[in-house]
Motif scaffolding. Structure first.
Motif, PDB file in Angstrom:
ATOM      1  N   GLY A 141       0.828  -1.196   0.000  1.00  0.00           N
ATOM      2  CA  GLY A 141       0.000   0.000   0.000  1.00  0.00           C
ATOM      3  C   GLY A 141       0.861   1.244   0.000  1.00  0.00           C
ATOM      4  N   VAL A 142       0.356   2.316  -0.579  1.00  0.00           N
ATOM      5  CA  VAL A 142       1.129   3.545  -0.768  1.00  0.00           C
ATOM      6  C   VAL A 142       0.390   4.733  -0.164  1.00  0.00           C
ATOM      7  CG1 VAL A 142       1.900   5.214  -2.505  1.00  0.00           C
ATOM      8  CG2 VAL A 142       2.388   2.790  -2.811  1.00  0.00           C
ATOM      9  N   ARG A 143       1.130   5.604   0.494  1.00  0.00           N
ATOM     10  CA  ARG A 143       0.597   6.879   0.963  1.00  0.00           C
ATOM     11  C   ARG A 143       1.189   7.988   0.097  1.00  0.00           C
ATOM     12  NH1 ARG A 143       2.553   7.165   5.924  1.00  0.00           N
ATOM     13  NH2 ARG A 143       0.656   6.603   7.087  1.00  0.00           N
ATOM     14  N   VAL A 144       0.347   8.615  -0.714  1.00  0.00           N
ATOM     15  CA  VAL A 144       0.798   9.740  -1.526  1.00  0.00           C
ATOM     16  C   VAL A 144       0.828  10.983  -0.635  1.00  0.00           C
ATOM     17  CG1 VAL A 144       0.333  11.183  -3.535  1.00  0.00           C
ATOM     18  CG2 VAL A 144      -0.143   8.734  -3.621  1.00  0.00           C
ATOM     19  N   ASP A 172       2.452   2.129   5.604  1.00  0.00           N
ATOM     20  CA  ASP A 172       2.723   1.947   7.029  1.00  0.00           C
ATOM     21  C   ASP A 172       4.021   2.616   7.473  1.00  0.00           C
ATOM     22  OD1 ASP A 172       4.346   0.253   5.625  1.00  0.00           O
ATOM     23  OD2 ASP A 172       3.834  -1.563   6.736  1.00  0.00           O
ATOM     24  N   ASP A 173       4.680   3.366   6.583  1.00  0.00           N
ATOM     25  CA  ASP A 173       5.868   4.124   6.986  1.00  0.00           C
ATOM     26  C   ASP A 173       5.451   5.435   7.634  1.00  0.00           C
ATOM     27  OD1 ASP A 173       7.687   2.274   6.168  1.00  0.00           O
ATOM     28  OD2 ASP A 173       8.135   3.230   4.241  1.00  0.00           O
ATOM     29  N   PRO A 174       6.294   5.995   8.507  1.00  0.00           N
ATOM     30  CA  PRO A 174       5.961   7.298   9.097  1.00  0.00           C
ATOM     31  C   PRO A 174       5.878   8.369   8.012  1.00  0.00           C
ATOM     32  CG  PRO A 174       7.740   6.228  10.317  1.00  0.00           C
ATOM     33  CD  PRO A 174       7.543   5.439   9.067  1.00  0.00           C
ATOM     34  N   PRO A 175       4.891   9.257   8.081  1.00  0.00           N
ATOM     35  CA  PRO A 175       4.783  10.320   7.076  1.00  0.00           C
ATOM     36  C   PRO A 175       5.896  11.353   7.240  1.00  0.00           C
ATOM     37  CG  PRO A 175       3.165  10.658   8.796  1.00  0.00           C
ATOM     38  CD  PRO A 175       3.808   9.323   9.082  1.00  0.00           C
ATOM     39  N   VAL A 176       6.110  12.133   6.202  1.00  0.00           N
ATOM     40  CA  VAL A 176       7.137  13.179   6.202  1.00  0.00           C
ATOM     41  C   VAL A 176       6.478  14.479   5.757  1.00  0.00           C
ATOM     42  CG1 VAL A 176       9.323  13.954   5.226  1.00  0.00           C
ATOM     43  CG2 VAL A 176       8.957  11.522   5.680  1.00  0.00           C
ATOM     44  N   ARG A 177       6.676  15.537   6.507  1.00  0.00           N
ATOM     45  CA  ARG A 177       6.111  16.837   6.155  1.00  0.00           C
ATOM     46  C   ARG A 177       6.898  17.427   4.988  1.00  0.00           C
ATOM     47  NH1 ARG A 177       2.596  18.561  10.091  1.00  0.00           N
ATOM     48  NH2 ARG A 177       2.818  20.764   9.560  1.00  0.00           N
ATOM     49  N   ALA A 206      14.598   8.897   4.380  1.00  0.00           N
ATOM     50  CA  ALA A 206      15.314   8.016   3.452  1.00  0.00           C
ATOM     51  C   ALA A 206      14.352   7.112   2.692  1.00  0.00           C
ATOM     52  CB  ALA A 206      16.334   7.187   4.218  1.00  0.00           C
ATOM     53  N   ARG A 207      13.158   6.916   3.233  1.00  0.00           N
ATOM     54  CA  ARG A 207      12.175   6.046   2.585  1.00  0.00           C
ATOM     55  C   ARG A 207      11.275   6.792   1.612  1.00  0.00           C
ATOM     56  NH1 ARG A 207      10.288   2.656   7.980  1.00  0.00           N
ATOM     57  NH2 ARG A 207      12.203   1.419   8.226  1.00  0.00           N
ATOM     58  N   LEU A 208      11.443   8.098   1.486  1.00  0.00           N
ATOM     59  CA  LEU A 208      10.648   8.855   0.531  1.00  0.00           C
ATOM     60  C   LEU A 208      10.948   8.385  -0.890  1.00  0.00           C
ATOM     61  CD1 LEU A 208      10.760  12.575   1.732  1.00  0.00           C
ATOM     62  CD2 LEU A 208       8.784  11.059   1.708  1.00  0.00           C
ATOM     63  N   ARG A 209       9.910   8.288  -1.701  1.00  0.00           N
ATOM     64  CA  ARG A 209      10.060   7.913  -3.099  1.00  0.00           C
ATOM     65  C   ARG A 209       9.447   9.008  -3.972  1.00  0.00           C
ATOM     66  NH1 ARG A 209      12.926   5.137  -0.837  1.00  0.00           N
ATOM     67  NH2 ARG A 209      13.158   2.857  -0.874  1.00  0.00           N
ATOM     68  N   THR A 210      10.037   9.205  -5.133  1.00  0.00           N
ATOM     69  CA  THR A 210       9.564  10.222  -6.072  1.00  0.00           C
ATOM     70  C   THR A 210       9.403   9.618  -7.461  1.00  0.00           C
ATOM     71  OG1 THR A 210      10.687  11.979  -4.843  1.00  0.00           O
ATOM     72  CG2 THR A 210      10.008  12.480  -7.095  1.00  0.00           C
ATOM     73  N   THR A 211       8.297   9.914  -8.096  1.00  0.00           N
ATOM     74  CA  THR A 211       8.086   9.544  -9.495  1.00  0.00           C
ATOM     75  C   THR A 211       7.891  10.830 -10.292  1.00  0.00           C
ATOM     76  OG1 THR A 211       7.078   7.403  -8.980  1.00  0.00           O
ATOM     77  CG2 THR A 211       6.599   8.341 -11.136  1.00  0.00           C
ATOM     78  N   ASP A 212       8.712  11.043 -11.322  1.00  0.00           N
ATOM     79  CA  ASP A 212       8.621  12.214 -12.188  1.00  0.00           C
ATOM     80  C   ASP A 212       8.223  11.771 -13.593  1.00  0.00           C
ATOM     81  OD1 ASP A 212       9.472  14.085 -10.202  1.00  0.00           O
ATOM     82  OD2 ASP A 212      11.524  13.386 -10.503  1.00  0.00           O
ATOM     83  N   PHE A 213       7.395  12.580 -14.221  1.00  0.00           N
ATOM     84  CA  PHE A 213       6.930  12.240 -15.561  1.00  0.00           C
ATOM     85  C   PHE A 213       6.687  13.533 -16.327  1.00  0.00           C
ATOM     86  CE2 PHE A 213       3.661  11.299 -18.726  1.00  0.00           C
ATOM     87  CZ  PHE A 213       4.184  10.164 -19.328  1.00  0.00           C
ATOM     88  N   ALA A 214       7.020  13.518 -17.624  1.00  0.00           N
ATOM     89  CA  ALA A 214       6.798  14.689 -18.465  1.00  0.00           C
ATOM     90  C   ALA A 214       6.259  14.245 -19.816  1.00  0.00           C
ATOM     91  CB  ALA A 214       8.090  15.480 -18.646  1.00  0.00           C
ATOM     92  N   THR A 215       5.355  15.051 -20.370  1.00  0.00           N
ATOM     93  CA  THR A 215       4.848  14.802 -21.713  1.00  0.00           C
ATOM     94  C   THR A 215       4.697  16.139 -22.420  1.00  0.00           C
ATOM     95  OG1 THR A 215       3.133  13.654 -22.975  1.00  0.00           O
ATOM     96  CG2 THR A 215       2.413  14.918 -21.071  1.00  0.00           C
ATOM     97  N   GLU A 216       4.701  16.117 -23.764  1.00  0.00           N
ATOM     98  CA  GLU A 216       4.656  17.338 -24.547  1.00  0.00           C
ATOM     99  C   GLU A 216       3.469  17.308 -25.505  1.00  0.00           C
ATOM    100  OE1 GLU A 216       8.540  17.426 -26.244  1.00  0.00           O
ATOM    101  OE2 GLU A 216       9.484  18.150 -24.396  1.00  0.00           O
ATOM    102  N   PHE A 217       2.969  18.506 -25.822  1.00  0.00           N
ATOM    103  CA  PHE A 217       1.770  18.620 -26.663  1.00  0.00           C
ATOM    104  C   PHE A 217       1.959  19.769 -27.622  1.00  0.00           C
ATOM    105  CE2 PHE A 217      -2.525  20.179 -27.549  1.00  0.00           C
ATOM    106  CZ  PHE A 217      -3.175  19.007 -27.890  1.00  0.00           C
ATOM    107  N   SER A 218       1.849  19.487 -28.943  1.00  0.00           N
ATOM    108  CA  SER A 218       2.033  20.509 -29.956  1.00  0.00           C
ATOM    109  C   SER A 218       0.807  21.413 -30.054  1.00  0.00           C
ATOM    110  CB  SER A 218       2.313  19.853 -31.318  1.00  0.00           C
ATOM    111  OG  SER A 218       2.371  20.846 -32.334  1.00  0.00           O
TER     112      SER A 218
END
Length: 221
Positions: free
Chosen positions: A79-82, A177-182, A207-219
């Protein structure tokens, strides 16, 4: 030992062996179920994918309305906490001509003959949101394995000023279930909106923080 007595003892041994085998199979089945349902997901790292769909929604006075659909999906087993998300939309102009050529930039192999891009462009929109755990009083945004959430919005771009737009998304999350980070928002020199830990962050939770980056382009043509 007489024949009947010996056969009786062999039957008892065979029955005992079969009973032990059944008990062992049952215990292994229980362990496998518990491992797959509880232990394995708890050991798996969090994983969230981000996709963005951009579509023209209309046009008026040279301005293009673009509908964006951003979908975040839990593609892992835990499970994931965004904790937060950030959007940055930039308008980028292309310069054409026989002498225009996109130079090779550090850290990559970009080259285009006959045109160049005004990078990183001009920021049209910056938008961010923090969820429960990243700040006080915010709504939660948890994702179970396989669960997805989509968000639609519309932004506008001047087709006379730009040739295309770049839509960048940044998502920060942890295991449920990981502690949240402000978190806090930060604007980079390029104008891109980013998410950063609030204050110093040196503990195990950060240290347990994870990041997902995504980019898209539109003409805009």
């Amino acid at each position: 030992m007489t024949g009947p007595a010996r056969r009786l003892d062999l039957d008892r041994v065979n029955t005992l062996v079969q009973t032990l085998a059944l008990l062992g199979a049952g215990a292994w089945g229980v362990y496998t179920f518990v491992y797959e349902a509880r232990i394995k997901p708890g050991l798996a790292p969090p994983a969230v994918s981000v996709t963005t769909a951009l579509a023209k929604a209309g046009e008026r006075d040279g301005h293009v309305a673009i509908r964006s659909t951003v979908t975040r999906r839990n593609v892992g087993e835990a499970g994931v906490r965004v904790l937060g998300l950030a959007y940055t939309v930039s308008g980028i102009r292309a310069r054409f001509g026989p002498d225009a050529a996109a130079p090779e930039r550090a850290g990559g192999t970009a080259f285009a003959r006959g045109y160049d891009l005004d990078e990183p462009g001009t920021v049209i929109l910056r938008q961010g949101k923090l969820f429960a755990g990243a700040t006080d009083g915010a709504e939660p945004s948890d994702l179970n394995p396989g669960e997805a959430v989509s968000r639609d919005s519309i932004f506008y771009a001047d087709a006379k000023a730009y040739d295309f737009v770049r839509f960048e998304v940044s998502l920060v999350y942890t295991k449920a279930d990981d502690p949240p980070v402000r978190l806090r928002f930060e604007t980079a020199a390029s104008g891109r909106l980013a998410l950063r830990p609030l204050g110093e962050c040196r503990d195990e939770a950060c240290a347990r923080l994870r990041t997902t980056d995504f980019a898209t382009e539109f003409s805009l043509w």
